[in-house]
Design an enzyme around this catalytic site. Structure first.
Site, PDB file in Angstrom:
ATOM      1  N   CYS A  34      -8.011  -4.965  -7.960  1.00 36.61           N
ATOM      2  CA  CYS A  34      -6.752  -4.013  -7.887  1.00 36.61           C
ATOM      3  C   CYS A  34      -5.573  -4.974  -8.192  1.00 36.61           C
ATOM      4  O   CYS A  34      -4.558  -4.748  -8.071  1.00 36.61           O
ATOM      5  CB  CYS A  34      -6.809  -3.580  -6.576  1.00 36.61           C
ATOM      6  SG  CYS A  34      -6.452  -4.846  -5.236  1.00 36.61           S
ATOM      7  N   CYS A  46      -6.582  -6.753   1.822  1.00 37.49           N
ATOM      8  CA  CYS A  46      -7.402  -6.599   0.799  1.00 37.49           C
ATOM      9  C   CYS A  46      -8.508  -5.058   0.801  1.00 37.49           C
ATOM     10  O   CYS A  46      -9.046  -5.017   1.954  1.00 37.49           O
ATOM     11  CB  CYS A  46      -8.717  -7.678   0.613  1.00 37.49           C
ATOM     12  SG  CYS A  46      -9.856  -7.182  -0.516  1.00 37.49           S
ATOM     13  N   ARG A  57      -5.367  -0.329  -6.493  1.00 39.38           N
ATOM     14  CA  ARG A  57      -4.812  -0.826  -7.411  1.00 39.38           C
ATOM     15  C   ARG A  57      -3.325  -1.164  -7.042  1.00 39.38           C
ATOM     16  O   ARG A  57      -2.789  -0.323  -6.474  1.00 39.38           O
ATOM     17  CB  ARG A  57      -4.701  -0.138  -8.989  1.00 39.38           C
ATOM     18  CG  ARG A  57      -4.169  -0.883 -10.076  1.00 39.38           C
ATOM     19  CD  ARG A  57      -5.121  -1.906 -10.605  1.00 39.38           C
ATOM     20  NE  ARG A  57      -4.782  -2.471 -11.801  1.00 39.38           N
ATOM     21  CZ  ARG A  57      -3.990  -3.522 -12.114  1.00 39.38           C
ATOM     22  NH1 ARG A  57      -3.429  -4.043 -11.023  1.00 39.38           N
ATOM     23  NH2 ARG A  57      -3.421  -3.987 -13.098  1.00 39.38           N
ATOM     24  N   CYS A  88      -3.508 -11.110  -2.913  1.00 36.99           N
ATOM     25  CA  CYS A  88      -3.978 -12.215  -2.653  1.00 36.99           C
ATOM     26  C   CYS A  88      -2.991 -13.093  -3.192  1.00 36.99           C
ATOM     27  O   CYS A  88      -2.247 -14.050  -2.346  1.00 36.99           O
ATOM     28  CB  CYS A  88      -5.211 -12.474  -3.332  1.00 36.99           C
ATOM     29  SG  CYS A  88      -6.464 -11.278  -3.554  1.00 36.99           S
ATOM     30  N   THR A 141       2.979   5.768 -16.407  1.00 42.24           N
ATOM     31  CA  THR A 141       2.104   5.739 -17.579  1.00 42.24           C
ATOM     32  C   THR A 141       2.862   6.057 -18.883  1.00 42.24           C
ATOM     33  O   THR A 141       2.497   5.388 -19.794  1.00 42.24           O
ATOM     34  CB  THR A 141       1.028   7.215 -17.617  1.00 42.24           C
ATOM     35  OG1 THR A 141       0.489   6.964 -16.262  1.00 42.24           O
ATOM     36  CG2 THR A 141      -0.012   6.728 -18.420  1.00 42.24           C
ATOM     37  N   CYS A 185     -14.903  -7.544  -5.244  1.00 45.46           N
ATOM     38  CA  CYS A 185     -13.477  -7.200  -5.701  1.00 45.46           C
ATOM     39  C   CYS A 185     -13.246  -6.142  -6.742  1.00 45.46           C
ATOM     40  O   CYS A 185     -14.052  -5.941  -7.486  1.00 45.46           O
ATOM     41  CB  CYS A 185     -13.113  -8.655  -6.475  1.00 45.46           C
ATOM     42  SG  CYS A 185     -11.486  -8.663  -7.256  1.00 45.46           S
ATOM     43  N   SER A 230      -5.178   5.768 -11.095  1.00 46.44           N
ATOM     44  CA  SER A 230      -3.657   6.251 -10.990  1.00 46.44           C
ATOM     45  C   SER A 230      -3.605   7.437 -10.406  1.00 46.44           C
ATOM     46  O   SER A 230      -4.596   8.252 -10.514  1.00 46.44           O
ATOM     47  CB  SER A 230      -2.976   6.140 -12.359  1.00 46.44           C
ATOM     48  OG  SER A 230      -1.727   6.594 -12.090  1.00 46.44           O
TER      49      SER A 230
END
Lengths: 251, 644
Positions: free
Chosen positions: B613, B586, B399, B619, B435, B610, B154
């Site tokens: 994220c 991606c 992410r 995807c 958060t 991978c 983050s």
């Protein structure tokens, strides 16, 4: 027969390592640590020997700071019966580790010691051999197959050597260090992790074992290897010979 | 590994509480065509799964595998009695025949999926309530990352509002929150210049942190209170009872080879049954999405679809002289165009480290857009470049985040539990902070859950308290900022100005989101390919180099966790019509179009790269035909973030 397995807490193999800015070592702050992969294989082999009925107990031993207990708990979760933690701050080199293992052998009296062939942080590949030397026990290093014979008190160890595979017959008690192809370590399951919390871990200090941890080695500097230089395309054989003679100085 | 002080775990299946609990019946599995074990657990009195499958068919199968030599399901034979439902016979019968399919089962009062800010806050709050009321609850948190914090990434400028409520002594207890915000800059970037604008944020009182480290600290706090945290275990399925109530989760089987066969270290997954299950998987959590669909939770709260953005981040170590702890910068504009919402951030942490990244909304139109490359471009901007020169990259990661805000929050309560944190979507988009709201949602769910377990109330109270809390107030005020950009960058900025300075949260209208992200991609013929500069290896890097820095790894020999629903679509639709956008969106180069032996271009999935994220959203979200399905891989794999 008791089996002692030595495990080491090292930087996880998937982590990208960085050298500390003061060049005294590798950055280990906030970095994921786990059990040395070769030690996992060693522990797996010990567990398989126990499950086949040839051993009664597997003791996992680790040396280092307080967090080594976490690595020991993983070992207990895989199936070891007891843990031993030798608490020592600072860097422990193979000879010191071997001396501590020798003292522990005198306490625990195992019939077999299994270690990983080397740790992935220092790649020393010395501890197993030194332990065997200090104890005057036979050693089978780089084991890719281990078969025990309980009545004859022998261990048949197939070793991976440069020339191929070598098979040795060792009288027990012996020291075996494991190589990659020996087995596939098992996963620690959730129920086993929970059971591991109640398994005992005995603590020692090097002083209690009469081992002096002062080392003969001192790390002066750690640097990254030099960056690979780009290749150069040459135009003629004469240029190649000239470079080999004057730049690389090999002819 | 972790040290847990709690000994209140239970192995047995038998309930110790009075009141109705579904009769316990182990899960039933069947092998599907590709020989992958698929489970369908059901608790039924008639020993049949809803689809009518009977376990007796396995009577003649090969005897299987007992993972550790004791009864599956942990049924304690001695303590086994007859319960009211009379299912006991069936259970006994079961054990003899269904060894192949049975899993061990562990029962807890509360099972939490995901050891992130929301999950850990909920766990901590539950244990705090236990202490206050002098009772005990067993709380278990499962986390797919190899350790707590490994999958946490983050920005992060942290607003301590929720933490102040949860653990007011955080400073004394040495939480890794040490860098207060010192200056707050906001720039509009063009290709060569940066224009300083008045900062729309008020970050005074906030801190620049690494969320990965904070979560690690929270994990330690949770364990001190007796929460059991199990990293390295991926929750892959939801367990239901006969009334379609959620009764827990099942973890992944481990040790399955690529072709689906069992390896020598095969380990069956475990069932974690909870009287309450809280899903805290983060944005686009795989189980949460299934539940939202199953229970139609979006329809229930009349919510719109969720919209997402992809955040790509790097942590750099820079020269001492250039480092200014607490300085934060946000930018708009270049390198993104007028139609693409997004912006960058650059935060100075401590230890000479800075966090910088680019967030790109996933409803972009141009299928040739490559968010990763845009980020690399961004680093070359003349206002950003000098800061990075002489520095080194420490970590990389990516992410997705939700940008739907208030309009997209699904009804977060389902029979048997609730969804907390970003899995529901409480991120405050204009503030770019999620958060504190995630933590607060976890705390509120914990309080509601405690009421369910001890005071006989119900979980719906969570929804009520949420709507009465400051989380809702914040999201109310923030609801129109993001949708305003549907009209373009400059109109969007104008509406935001209106919202911020004039209406101040009292807008009489609520703007709606545009099309769902996967429908927003235009066909390739409407756009031209974007030429991205080659990475220079100093400021910008290629994907494999960056990926290496994320410490990503998966066990090689496991089935690919990214599956195509229809394997022909990539070559028939994605490539010709959209120019194969998955090879661009991606951030880990999982999808590549490579020519095969016959020189035909095929989609190759490098599932091992991978980054989780959850851009599998990308995807799953961005894929025009929604063809790619992300399933959770073997636990312990994925990225290894430590300072993200």
């Amino acid at each position: 027969m008791k089996i002692m397995v030595a495990i080491k807490r090292v930087v996880d193999y998937a982590v990208k390592i960085r050298v500390k800015s003061d060049r005294t070592g590798v950055e280990t702050n906030n970095v994921k640590m786990s059990m040395n992969p070769f030690c996992e294989i060693a522990l797996e082999e010990a567990l398989r020997i126990k499950e086949s009925g040839l051993a009664s107990e597997v003791v996992a031993v680790s040396m280092g700071p307080a967090q080594c207990v976490d690595t020991l708990r993983t070992g207990l979760a895989m199936g070891a019966d007891r843990g031993v933690h030798v608490e020592a701050a600072g860097q422990l080199y193979p000879l010191t580790v071997a001396k501590i293992l020798k003292s522990l052998v005198e306490v625990e009296k195992p019939g077999l010691i299994i270690l990983g062939k080397q740790a992935i942080d220092d790649d020393c590949n010395q501890t197993g051999q030194m332990v065997a030397g200090l104890l005057s026990w036979p050693q089978g290093t780089f084991a890719s197959k281990v078969v025990l014979d309980k009545e004859k008190q022998l261990a048949m160890v197939e070793r991976e050597v440069d020339g191929g595979l070598e098979t040795l017959e060792l009288d027990l008690p012996a020291v075996i260090t494991t190589d990659l192809r020996l087995n596939q370590p098992r996963y620690a399951t959730l129920p086993n992790i929970m059971k591991a919390k109640s398994k005992p871990i005995k603590k020692y200090t090097p002083q209690e074992l009469n081992v002096d941890v002062k080392s003969d080695l001192e790390v002066i500097q750690v640097t990254e290897p030099p960056k690979r230089k780009a290749g150069v395309i040459l135009s003629s054989v004469e240029e190649l010979i000239d470079k080999l003679k004057n730049e690389a100085r090999v002819i | 590994m972790h040290k847990s002080l709690s000994n209140s775990y239970k192995f047995s299946t038998l309930k110790r509480h009075s009141g109705s609990l579904s009769p316990f019946v182990p899960s039933i599995f069947r092998l599907n065509q590709t020989n992958n074990l698929q489970s369908q657990s059901s608790l039924t009195n008639s020993i049949k799964t809803p689809s009518g499958y009977s376990p007796f068919r396995h009577f003649n199968q090969n005897p299987c595998f007992f993972s550790s030599g004791y009864f599956p399901n942990g049924i304690n034979f001695k303590g086994f009695g007859r319960n009211e439902s009379g299912v006991s016979c069936a259970k006994l019968f079961f054990r003899s025949f269904c060894s192949e399919m049975c899993r061990e089962s562990m029962a807890y009062d509360v099972v939490i999926v995901g050891a992130g800010p929301a999950g850990l806050s909920a766990a901590i709050r539950l244990k705090q309530l236990c202490r206050e009321k002098n009772v005990d609850l067993s709380v278990c948190v499962v986390e797919k990352g190899a350790e707590v914090g490994a999958h946490i990434i983050s920005g992060n400028v942290f607003e301590p509002r929720a933490l102040n409520e949860l653990l007011p002594q955080w400073k004394q207890e040495e939480a890794p929150i040490r860098v207060p915000v010192s200056s707050d800059k906001f720039w509009f970037l063009t290709k060569d210049r940066a224009f300083s604008l008045p900062s729309p944020f008020s970050n005074r009182g906030n801190y620049v942190i690494s969320l990965s480290q904070l979560v690690r600290w929270l994990g330690g706090k949770a364990e001190e209170l007796g929460v059991e945290i199990y990293p390295g275990f991926a929750a892959s399925e939801i367990l239901y009872d006969a009334d379609n109530k959620v009764i827990g989760i099942g973890t992944n089987d481990m040790g399955i080879a690529k072709d689906g066969s069992k390896k020598e270290n095969f380990q069956r997954g475990v069932e974690l049954r909870g009287r309450i299950t809280l899903l805290a998987e983060g944005c686009r959590g795989s189980l949460s999405e299934k539940l939202i669909k199953n229970f139609k939770l979006r329809e229930k709260s009349h919510a719109q679809h969720q919209t997402y953005a992809l955040g790509i981040k790097e942590v750099w170590e820079i020269d001492e002289g250039k480092h200014n702890p607490g300085e934060i910068l946000h930018t708009l504009g270049w390198p993104l165009d007028q139609k693409t919402y997004g912006g960058s951030f650059l935060y100075h942490m401590n230890d000479r480290q800075i966090a910088l990244g680019l967030v790109v909304a996933l409803n972009y139109h141009n299928p040739f857009l490559n968010p990763y490359e845009e980020f690399q471009k961004f680093k070359h901007h003349p206002a950003i470049k000098p800061l990075l020169e002489g520095g080194t990259v420490v970590q990389y990661g990516a992410r997705t985040l939700n940008e739907g805000g208030l309009q997209s929050i699904p009804y977060p309560v389902f029979p048997g539990g609730a969804i907390i944190g970003c899995a529901a979507g409480f991120l405050n988009v204009p503030k770019i902070k999620g958060t504190h709201t995630a933590m607060k949602s976890g705390m509120l769910a914990a309080e509601a859950g405690f009421g369910v377990l001890h005071e006989d109330s119900n979980m719906e109270i969570y929804w009520d308290t949420l709507q009465k809390s400051w989380v809702w107030q914040e999201l109310q005020r923030a609801r129109n900022y993001r949708p305003a950009f549907e009209y373009g960058l400059l109109p969007g900025l104008a509406i935001c100005g209106l919202e911020h300075y004039i209406l101040r949260g009292k807008s009489p209208y609520t703007l709606k989101h545009g099309k769902p992200d996967h429908e927003a991609t235009d066909a390739a013929r409407l756009h031209s390919p974007i030429e991205y500069p080659k990475p220079d290896g100093v400021l910008s890097f290629d994907v494999p180099t960056s990926l290496h820095r994320s410490n990503t790894n998966h066990e090689h020999d496991q089935p690919a966790h990214l599956r195509l629903r229809d394997p022909k679509i990539p070559e028939l639709v994605n490539l010709p019509e959209y120019a194969g956008p998955e090879s661009r969106y991606c951030p880990a180069r999982v999808y590549e179009y490579v020519p095969d032996e016959k020189n035909q271009v095929k989609l190759q999935i490098n599932a091992q790269n991978c980054l989780h994220c959850k851009d599998f959203q990308a995807c799953d979200i961005k894929d025009p035909k929604q063809n790619i399905k992300w399933t959770v891989p073997e636990g312990g794999g994925g990225p290894g973030y430590s300072v993200m």
